[in-house]
Each structure stands twice: as C-alpha cells, then as structure tokens.
Scaffold this motif. Structure first.
Motif, PDB file in Angstrom:
ATOM      1  N   TYR A 124       5.440   5.932  -6.889  1.00 44.07           N
ATOM      2  CA  TYR A 124       4.748   4.705  -6.492  1.00 44.07           C
ATOM      3  C   TYR A 124       3.677   4.248  -7.477  1.00 44.07           C
ATOM      4  CZ  TYR A 124       6.701   5.892  -1.882  1.00 44.07           C
ATOM      5  OH  TYR A 124       7.531   6.214  -0.841  1.00 44.07           O
ATOM      6  N   GLY A 125       3.176   5.173  -8.295  1.00 44.52           N
ATOM      7  CA  GLY A 125       2.140   4.822  -9.253  1.00 44.52           C
ATOM      8  C   GLY A 125       0.729   4.890  -8.729  1.00 44.52           C
ATOM      9  N   LYS A 126       0.576   5.209  -7.442  1.00 40.24           N
ATOM     10  CA  LYS A 126      -0.765   5.249  -6.851  1.00 40.24           C
ATOM     11  C   LYS A 126      -0.668   5.793  -5.440  1.00 40.24           C
ATOM     12  CE  LYS A 126      -0.512   0.701  -4.704  1.00 40.24           C
ATOM     13  NZ  LYS A 126      -1.252  -0.525  -4.356  1.00 40.24           N
ATOM     14  N   SER A 176     -10.646   2.539  -7.446  1.00 35.71           N
ATOM     15  CA  SER A 176     -10.010   1.800  -6.362  1.00 35.71           C
ATOM     16  C   SER A 176     -10.586   2.217  -5.015  1.00 35.71           C
ATOM     17  CB  SER A 176      -8.500   2.069  -6.371  1.00 35.71           C
ATOM     18  OG  SER A 176      -7.878   1.466  -5.267  1.00 35.71           O
ATOM     19  N   ASP A 178      -3.001   4.909  -1.808  1.00 39.96           N
ATOM     20  CA  ASP A 178      -4.093   4.137  -1.214  1.00 39.96           C
ATOM     21  C   ASP A 178      -4.615   4.735   0.086  1.00 39.96           C
ATOM     22  OD1 ASP A 178      -3.902   1.735  -3.044  1.00 39.96           O
ATOM     23  OD2 ASP A 178      -1.886   1.698  -2.183  1.00 39.96           O
ATOM     24  N   HIS A 197      -8.528  10.979  -7.136  1.00 41.41           N
ATOM     25  CA  HIS A 197      -7.505  10.004  -7.524  1.00 41.41           C
ATOM     26  C   HIS A 197      -8.054   8.579  -7.433  1.00 41.41           C
ATOM     27  CE1 HIS A 197      -3.622   7.924  -7.643  1.00 41.41           C
ATOM     28  NE2 HIS A 197      -3.967   7.310  -6.529  1.00 41.41           N
ATOM     29  N   LEU A 198      -8.745   8.269  -6.342  1.00 42.30           N
ATOM     30  CA  LEU A 198      -9.271   6.916  -6.152  1.00 42.30           C
ATOM     31  C   LEU A 198     -10.417   6.615  -7.118  1.00 42.30           C
ATOM     32  CD1 LEU A 198      -9.232   6.819  -2.238  1.00 42.30           C
ATOM     33  CD2 LEU A 198      -7.748   5.507  -3.772  1.00 42.30           C
ATOM     34  N   LYS A 217       0.845  -1.191   0.000  1.00 43.20           N
ATOM     35  CA  LYS A 217       0.000   0.000   0.000  1.00 43.20           C
ATOM     36  C   LYS A 217       0.881   1.243   0.000  1.00 43.20           C
ATOM     37  CE  LYS A 217      -4.003  -2.159   0.454  1.00 43.20           C
ATOM     38  NZ  LYS A 217      -5.042  -2.105  -0.604  1.00 43.20           N
ATOM     39  N   GLU A 224     -10.852   7.914 -10.068  1.00 37.65           N
ATOM     40  CA  GLU A 224     -10.252   7.739 -11.397  1.00 37.65           C
ATOM     41  C   GLU A 224      -9.644   6.349 -11.545  1.00 37.65           C
ATOM     42  OE1 GLU A 224      -6.600   9.709 -13.949  1.00 37.65           O
ATOM     43  OE2 GLU A 224      -7.736  11.000 -12.591  1.00 37.65           O
ATOM     44  N   ARG A 225      -9.030   5.849 -10.468  1.00 42.98           N
ATOM     45  CA  ARG A 225      -8.423   4.513 -10.483  1.00 42.98           C
ATOM     46  C   ARG A 225      -9.450   3.402 -10.288  1.00 42.98           C
ATOM     47  NH1 ARG A 225      -4.883   4.168  -5.698  1.00 42.98           N
ATOM     48  NH2 ARG A 225      -4.824   1.984  -6.295  1.00 42.98           N
ATOM     49  N   ASN A 235       2.501   9.653  -7.432  1.00 45.50           N
ATOM     50  CA  ASN A 235       2.193   8.869  -8.635  1.00 45.50           C
ATOM     51  C   ASN A 235       3.456   8.531  -9.418  1.00 45.50           C
ATOM     52  OD1 ASN A 235      -0.636   8.330  -8.831  1.00 45.50           O
ATOM     53  ND2 ASN A 235      -0.988  10.524  -9.083  1.00 45.50           N
ATOM     54  N   GLY A 260     -10.053   3.020  -0.968  1.00 44.99           N
ATOM     55  CA  GLY A 260      -8.976   3.731  -0.285  1.00 44.99           C
ATOM     56  C   GLY A 260      -9.425   4.218   1.079  1.00 44.99           C
TER      57      GLY A 260
END
Length: 249
Positions: free
Chosen positions: A84-86, A137, A88, A131-132, A8, A134-135, A81, A139
């Motif tokens: 780490y690319g993301k 995902s 969480d 951000h979440l 994470k 869009e992904r 980003n 969080g």
C-alpha cells in the motif's frame, strides 16, 4: 455516514474473526484498504478476505503474524508498505482470553496474556508512531480494551482484566506523547458481544446489561471506524464505552 476513509490504509490485528472481522469489514465498506493480521484459521481468513474483495472496491489482504513477536511486527509493517505504500490506521484488536482463577493460575499464562494483550499493542503502536512521524503524517491508533478493564473479573479472567486495564492507561499515556504529531490514540471498551469468545450462552449476561441485549460485533466496529476517521480528529486519550450501559462511568 461517510467516514471519509476512502484510500486510507488500516492494519487490523486479529482481523479475521469475531470483532476483528467486523472491524475489517466496516473499514473495507467505508473505503479503507485493510491488512488483516491473523495467527489462526488461515483458510477461514483467506475466504473472508476474498469475500471482502468481491463486495467492496477497497483492497484487503491477509498476513500471518504473531503480535508478541517483534520480527513478525516488522514483517507486518514492511508488507503493508510494500503493498500500500503507507499505513494510516492501526487497530489493536488481537488478544487472548484464558480462564483460571488466581489461586490456580499459572505464571506462564499470566505472562502470556500480558505479552499478547499489552506488550503486543505497545510494540505495534511504537512501530506505527515512528512510521507516521517519518512520513510527517497524521494517523489513528485504536485499542480494543474491555469493560473488564474497569470492573475487573469475577469469572477467572483476572489476567485478561489486568492486561486491558494496562492498555487503557497506555492509551492515555501514548495519546499525550504523540498529540503534537497529529496522531490520535483512543480505545474502545466493548461489553458482551455475540462472538465465539463469549461462549454458547451469551444471554446469561443480560441481567448485567441495562439495554437488556447482547451487542452485535458490527455495533462496536462502527465506533472503531468513527474513531479511525477524520470525524474524530478532536478525540484522543479517551476510552469509548460500547457496553450497553455496563460501565456508565
């Protein structure tokens, strides 16, 4: 306890000292990669990050950023980003704690306290939520508030108490808005902790604490780690009391 945080990515504002540093270390120890946001004590923060990377397998980095500046917030997320690319987990820990009684309080100090302690978490949370989404995902957002949000202040910190009270209500409102996206928003209310913020004589507060001792920052940090984990997936909109019984609501 294994909080299942390995892999994470967490942003911890004010993560280089006091409670923020304890949160950063507990998350790193639990396997999370941590971006430690700071605005002061650069050398100390760099040394802290280096120590985390030596002790744990997760990857910690530091990044300067004023959380009351929207451009700096964009930079924090862009860097996360990039590295780490993301993201969480967002822990809104940075804050200011000026002292002045209302009769003497400068308007600029009241406004700055709300800007850092309330507007900053709002802007960071907005960025995190988008951000979440869009992904696509899930969080976690964890806001650090205070027992003062519920009891107020008698020691010249009315602006601080007001900002934290606002953050409690913001936590509830945001939690309601984003639950449908699988985003959990919670808050942690510490009491008296053994940090530089509380001064040189924290023991003077003992009579106000039913457990009759000052908490260590790590004790609060583990509650934050729990809320950031999948073990707390069914908790949202709640403020967790970690005050040694000062609240007992």
């Amino acid at each position: 306890m294994d909080f299942n945080l390995s892999g994470k990515v967490a942003i911890v504002t004010g993560g280089g000292g006091g409670l923020g540093a304890a949160i950063s270390e507990v998350l790193a120890a639990e396997g999370a990669n941590v971006m430690i946001n700071y605005i002061v004590d650069e050398r100390k923060v760099m040394e802290f990050v280096e120590s985390l990377n030596k002790k744990y397998e997760s990857k910690a980095i530091s990044l300067y950023g004023n959380i009351s500046d929207e451009n700096d917030i964009d930079n924090i997320f862009n860097k996360a980003n990039e590295v780490y690319g993301k993201v969480d987990i967002l822990v809104n820990c940075a804050g200011v704690w000026p002292k002045a009684y209302v009769k003497d309080m400068e308007v600029k100090d009241f406004r700055r306290t709300l800007k850092v302690n309330l507007e900053g978490p709002f802007m960071l949370s907005k960025k995190m939520v988008n951000h979440l989404i869009e992904r696509k995902s899930k969080g976690k957002i964890v806001n650090i508030v205070s027992q003062a949000a519920f009891h107020g202040s008698t020691s010249g910190h009315a602006h601080y108490a007001a900002s934290k009270g606002g953050l409690v209500t913001f936590t509830v409102s945001l939690a309601r808005e984003v639950a449908k996206y699988g985003i959990n928003v919670t808050a942690v209310a510490p009491g008296i902790m053994r940090t530089s913020m509380i001064g040189d004589n924290p023991e003077k507060y003992i009579d106000r604490i039913p457990l009759k001792r000052i908490s260590e920052p790590e004790e609060v940090a583990y509650t934050v780690a729990f809320l950031a984990s999948d073990k707390a997936d069914y908790i949202t909109g709640a403020t967790i009391d970690v005050t040694g019984g000062m609240l007992m609501r």
